[in-house]
Design a protein around this motif. Structure first.
Motif, mmCIF file in Angstrom:
data_model
loop_
_atom_site.group_PDB
_atom_site.id
_atom_site.type_symbol
_atom_site.label_atom_id
_atom_site.label_comp_id
_atom_site.label_asym_id
_atom_site.label_seq_id
_atom_site.Cartn_x
_atom_site.Cartn_y
_atom_site.Cartn_z
ATOM 1 N N LEU A 8 2.944 -0.465 20.175
ATOM 2 C CA LEU A 8 3.799 -1.453 19.506
ATOM 3 C C LEU A 8 3.374 -1.668 18.060
ATOM 4 O O LEU A 8 4.188 -2.022 17.213
ATOM 5 N N GLY A 9 2.103 -1.489 17.780
ATOM 6 C CA GLY A 9 1.643 -1.721 16.421
ATOM 7 C C GLY A 9 0.170 -1.398 16.274
ATOM 8 O O GLY A 9 -0.572 -1.299 17.260
ATOM 9 N N TRP A 10 -0.225 -1.232 15.014
ATOM 10 C CA TRP A 10 -1.622 -0.907 14.723
ATOM 11 C C TRP A 10 -2.009 -1.570 13.412
ATOM 12 O O TRP A 10 -1.359 -1.335 12.386
ATOM 13 N N SER A 11 -2.993 -2.439 13.464
ATOM 14 C CA SER A 11 -3.549 -3.041 12.253
ATOM 15 C C SER A 11 -4.894 -2.382 11.991
ATOM 16 O O SER A 11 -5.782 -2.421 12.847
ATOM 17 N N GLU A 12 -5.015 -1.818 10.816
ATOM 18 C CA GLU A 12 -6.206 -1.049 10.478
ATOM 19 C C GLU A 12 -7.435 -1.941 10.375
ATOM 20 O O GLU A 12 -7.335 -3.088 9.932
ATOM 21 N N PRO A 13 -8.603 -1.400 10.741
ATOM 22 C CA PRO A 13 -9.843 -2.164 10.544
ATOM 23 C C PRO A 13 -10.251 -2.148 9.076
ATOM 24 O O PRO A 13 -9.635 -1.445 8.267
ATOM 25 N N LEU A 14 -11.252 -2.917 8.755
ATOM 26 C CA LEU A 14 -11.818 -2.928 7.399
ATOM 27 C C LEU A 14 -13.283 -2.534 7.497
ATOM 28 O O LEU A 14 -14.009 -3.039 8.370
ATOM 29 N N LEU A 15 -13.692 -1.639 6.606
ATOM 30 C CA LEU A 15 -15.109 -1.284 6.531
ATOM 31 C C LEU A 15 -15.432 -0.956 5.084
ATOM 32 O O LEU A 15 -15.085 0.111 4.585
ATOM 33 N N THR A 16 -16.051 -1.886 4.406
ATOM 34 C CA THR A 16 -16.412 -1.713 2.995
ATOM 35 C C THR A 16 -17.916 -1.492 2.904
ATOM 36 O O THR A 16 -18.689 -2.136 3.617
ATOM 37 N N ALA A 17 -18.300 -0.580 2.031
ATOM 38 C CA ALA A 17 -19.722 -0.189 1.930
ATOM 39 C C ALA A 17 -20.590 -1.389 1.541
ATOM 40 O O ALA A 17 -20.208 -2.194 0.683
ATOM 41 N N ALA B 248 0.836 -1.207 0.000
ATOM 42 C CA ALA B 248 0.000 0.000 0.000
ATOM 43 C C ALA B 248 0.873 1.261 0.000
ATOM 44 O O ALA B 248 0.542 2.258 -0.633
ATOM 45 N N ARG B 249 2.018 1.184 0.667
ATOM 46 C CA ARG B 249 2.892 2.356 0.765
ATOM 47 C C ARG B 249 3.638 2.592 -0.553
ATOM 48 O O ARG B 249 3.800 3.718 -0.993
ATOM 49 N N ALA B 250 4.065 1.514 -1.189
ATOM 50 C CA ALA B 250 4.988 1.662 -2.316
ATOM 51 C C ALA B 250 4.304 1.647 -3.681
ATOM 52 O O ALA B 250 4.941 1.942 -4.685
ATOM 53 N N TRP B 251 3.022 1.280 -3.744
ATOM 54 C CA TRP B 251 2.390 1.193 -5.064
ATOM 55 C C TRP B 251 2.338 2.583 -5.697
ATOM 56 O O TRP B 251 1.898 3.534 -5.058
ATOM 57 N N PRO B 252 2.782 2.710 -6.968
ATOM 58 C CA PRO B 252 2.837 4.039 -7.601
ATOM 59 C C PRO B 252 1.460 4.689 -7.693
ATOM 60 O O PRO B 252 0.493 4.062 -8.152
ATOM 61 N N ALA B 253 1.373 5.952 -7.277
ATOM 62 C CA ALA B 253 0.087 6.656 -7.251
ATOM 63 C C ALA B 253 -0.494 6.820 -8.649
ATOM 64 O O ALA B 253 -1.708 6.937 -8.813
ATOM 65 N N ASP B 254 0.375 6.823 -9.678
ATOM 66 C CA ASP B 254 -0.144 7.048 -11.036
ATOM 67 C C ASP B 254 -0.535 5.740 -11.732
ATOM 68 O O ASP B 254 -0.835 5.727 -12.914
ATOM 69 N N GLU B 255 -0.515 4.620 -11.000
ATOM 70 C CA GLU B 255 -0.974 3.359 -11.578
ATOM 71 C C GLU B 255 -2.258 2.936 -10.873
ATOM 72 O O GLU B 255 -2.217 2.393 -9.764
ATOM 73 N N PRO B 256 -3.405 3.158 -11.514
ATOM 74 C CA PRO B 256 -4.669 2.819 -10.854
ATOM 75 C C PRO B 256 -4.796 1.308 -10.642
ATOM 76 O O PRO B 256 -4.244 0.514 -11.404
ATOM 77 N N ALA C 221 -8.351 -9.754 12.066
ATOM 78 C CA ALA C 221 -7.896 -8.712 11.140
ATOM 79 C C ALA C 221 -7.262 -9.361 9.914
ATOM 80 O O ALA C 221 -6.831 -10.514 9.958
ATOM 81 N N THR C 222 -7.220 -8.622 8.798
ATOM 82 C CA THR C 222 -6.665 -9.156 7.544
ATOM 83 C C THR C 222 -5.853 -8.086 6.822
ATOM 84 O O THR C 222 -5.882 -6.909 7.190
ATOM 85 N N ASP C 223 -5.183 -8.516 5.735
ATOM 86 C CA ASP C 223 -4.496 -7.587 4.835
ATOM 87 C C ASP C 223 -5.429 -6.496 4.311
ATOM 88 O O ASP C 223 -4.977 -5.434 3.886
ATOM 89 N N GLY C 224 -6.732 -6.771 4.298
ATOM 90 C CA GLY C 224 -7.701 -5.796 3.787
ATOM 91 C C GLY C 224 -7.665 -4.486 4.554
ATOM 92 O O GLY C 224 -7.996 -3.436 3.987
ATOM 93 N N GLY C 225 -7.257 -4.517 5.830
ATOM 94 C CA GLY C 225 -7.167 -3.284 6.615
ATOM 95 C C GLY C 225 -6.146 -2.324 6.018
ATOM 96 O O GLY C 225 -6.511 -1.247 5.523
ATOM 97 N N PRO C 226 -4.849 -2.702 6.017
ATOM 98 C CA PRO C 226 -3.862 -1.800 5.425
ATOM 99 C C PRO C 226 -4.076 -1.534 3.938
ATOM 100 O O PRO C 226 -3.803 -0.434 3.463
ATOM 101 N N LEU C 227 -4.606 -2.513 3.194
ATOM 102 C CA LEU C 227 -4.820 -2.301 1.754
ATOM 103 C C LEU C 227 -5.910 -1.268 1.490
ATOM 104 O O LEU C 227 -5.962 -0.671 0.411
ATOM 105 N N SER C 228 -6.780 -1.044 2.480
ATOM 106 C CA SER C 228 -7.847 -0.059 2.311
ATOM 107 C C SER C 228 -7.304 1.344 2.063
ATOM 108 O O SER C 228 -8.010 2.207 1.524
ATOM 109 N N ALA C 229 -6.042 1.572 2.431
ATOM 110 C CA ALA C 229 -5.420 2.878 2.162
ATOM 111 C C ALA C 229 -5.361 3.164 0.667
ATOM 112 O O ALA C 229 -5.176 4.310 0.258
ATOM 113 N N LEU C 230 -5.517 2.125 -0.164
ATOM 114 C CA LEU C 230 -5.449 2.293 -1.622
ATOM 115 C C LEU C 230 -6.811 2.657 -2.229
ATOM 116 O O LEU C 230 -6.974 2.593 -3.442
ATOM 117 N N ASP C 231 -7.767 3.031 -1.384
ATOM 118 C CA ASP C 231 -9.098 3.412 -1.858
ATOM 119 C C ASP C 231 -9.736 2.284 -2.671
ATOM 120 O O ASP C 231 -10.111 2.459 -3.837
#
Ligand SMILES: [Zn+2]
Length: 388
Positions: free
Chosen positions: A299-308, A154-162, A332-342
C-alpha cells in the motif's frame, strides 16, 4: 522568568494553528500565509503545486545561489499539514493557540507549526545581504498521510539546480538531535472466498474465517521480530527491533451473507540499514503458509533516514546542543523521501512527539525559546549571516 519569543514568530504560530490544515483539507491557506510573509524579502520563492493543484509545497531561498561544488548553506524544513482534531477531550478550541502558562496548546502546536513559524520568522528577520551562503526553507503538504509533499518535491526538483547539503527537519524531538529513523512499509493481505446465503454456509467459502490463521501467524511473526536485534537497533532503545502491527481488518457485508472477501492491513518499520525486500518476502511467506490463496499488496512505503554521524549538520547541532550521542527517532519524517536528493538531513525540533496526535497537544514555551536561539546560531554557522 517567562521565555521570550519573537512576537513575529508567535503571531505566525497562532495564525498557522488557526488554519485547519488537516491533511484531508487544502494546505494552500497556510502556504499563502507563509509566502506572503517571506515574499517581502525578495527571495527566490516558489509555490510548487501538488499534481491535483489542491495543495502545495513552498520553497524559498535567501542569500546567494547554491554553489554546485560545495553545496553550502542550510535548509530548514517542516510540514504544514496536521492530523484531524477529532478527539472529544480537547479542553479548548484545537484551532486556537491557547496560552496555558508554561505551554501553548492547539492542534499542530507540537507537530509542527511551532518550528515552521520559527523558521519563517527567522528568515523574515534576516538581512539576505548578510548571507554568504544560501538559506533555504521548504514547507510541505501531506506529511501526515505518507510524506506526499516531500516525495513530490524530491521527484520534481530540477536536477540542474543544486540544493544545500545540510537540512534540518524540525519535527518535535524535544530538541534532541536525531540522524536516523526507520522506514514504514504498509501492506494489505487479501483473502478471497465464495458468497452464499448464511442459511447454507456450507455452500460458500468464508473469507473472514481464513483471516484467523493469518492474524495468528502475523502475531507470531511480530513476537519473533521483537526478539531479534538487527543492525542499528541500539539507536532505538524503545524498540530495538522491527515493529509489526496488524492495523485494520475489513470484510463482510451483512449478517445473512457468507463473506467472499476479507482484507488485513499491516505496517512494519524496518531499520535504516535493513533489506526491505527480504522483510517483505518473510511476511509474504508467513501469510501464504497460513492461507495459501492469500495475496499481498504493497500500500505504501516511507523511506528510512540514515545520515552520517560525521556529516557537518549532525556535528554542528551536537556541538550547539551539547548532545554527545547519536540517536534514532521512533517515527518517520519527510527526511526519508527527501534523502533521495543526496542531502544530509537531521531531525531536530521543539516539542514532544508523544503529545502530538492527541487532545490538548502542547508545546513547552521553553522549547520554542531555546529552538529560536539555536536556530539563529545554526544559520550563522552555515550561512554566514548574523540575524537581527
Ligand atoms: Zn510531524
Amino acid at each position: 522568568m517567562s521565555p521570550v519569543i519573537d512576537p513575529l514568530a508567535l503571531d505566525l504560530y497562532s495564525r498557522l494553528v488557526a488554519l485547519d490544515t488537516t491533511s484531508s483539507a487544502s494546505n494552500l491557506p497556510a502556504i499563502e500565509l507563509l509566502a506572503g510573509v517571506l515574499d517581502r524579502r525578495g527571495s527566490d520563492l516558489r509555490i510548487l503545486r501538488s499534481p491535483d493543484g489542491r495543495k502545495a509545497n513552498l520553497w524559498a531561498r535567501l542569500g546567494p545561489p547554491v554553489d554546485a561544488a560545495g553545496r553550502g548553506g542550510l535548509v530548514l524544513s517542516g510540514h504544514t499539514d496536521c492530523v484531524p482534531a477529532l478527539e472529544d477531550d480537547w479542553s479548548s478550541d484545537p484551532f486556537r493557540l491557547t496560552d496555558r502558562g508554561d505551554r501553548w496548546v492547539g492542534r499542530g502546536a507540537a507537530d509542527m507549526k511551532g518550528f515552521v513559524a520559527l523558521a519563517a520568522a527567522l528568515a523574515v528577520r534576516l538581512d539576505p545581504a548578510s548571507l554568504t551562503r544560501p538559506l533555504g526553507l521548504l514547507f510541505t503538504f501531506d506529511e501526515e498521510v505518507g510524506m506526499l509533499g516531500a516525495r513530490d518535491f524530491a521527484r520534481a526538483w530540477p536536477a540542474d539546480e543544486p540544493l544545500p547539503r545540510a537540512w534540518v527537519i524540525g519535527e518535535p524531538t524535544s530538541l534532541a538531535v536525531v540522524r536516523m529513523h526507520k522506514g514504514h512499509l504498509k501492506l494489505r493481505v487479501a483473502l478471497a472466498g465464495r458468497p452464499a446465503h448464511s442459511g447454507t454456509p456450507q455452500l460458500g467459502d468464508n473469507a473472514i474465517e481464513k483471516s484467523a490463521p493469518v492474524v495468528a501467524a502475523l502475531a507470531a511473526l511480530r513476537r519473533a521480530l521483537e526478539s531479534e536485534r538487527p543492525e542499528l537497533g541500539e539507536y532505538f532503545p524503545e524498540a530495538p527491533f522491527v515493529p509489526l502491527n496488524v492495523a485494520r481488518i475489513d470484510g463482510g457485508v451483512a449478517l445473512n451473507v457468507v463473506p467472499d472477501r476479507c482484507t488485513i492491513d499491516l505496517g512494519t518499520r524496518p531499520l535504516p540499514a535493513a533489506d526491505v525486500e527480504a522483510l517483505r518476502a518473510r511476511i509474504e511467506a508467513v501469510v501464504r503458509d497460513a492461507a495459501p490463496g492469500a495475496s499481498l499488496e504493497t500500500l505504501g512505503w516511507s523511506e528510512p533516514l540514515l545520515t552520517a554521524e560525521a556529516s557537518p549538520i549532525h556535528r554542528e547541532l551536537l556541538a550547539l546542543t551539547g548532545q554527545r550521542d547519536s540517536r534514532g527517532a521512533p517515527f518517520a519524517t519527510d527526511g526519508g523521501p527527501l534523502s533521495a536528493l543526496d542531502i544530509d538531513a537531521v531531525v531536530w525540533g521543539p516539542g514532544d512527539i508523544s503529545v502530538a496526535h492527541r487532545a490538548d497537544e502542547w508545546m513547552p514555551k521553553a522549547d520554542m525559546e531555546r529552538a529560536s536561539r539555536l536556530l539563529v546560531e545554526l544559520v550563522d554557522r552555515f550561512c554566514g549571516g548574523a540575524s537581527a
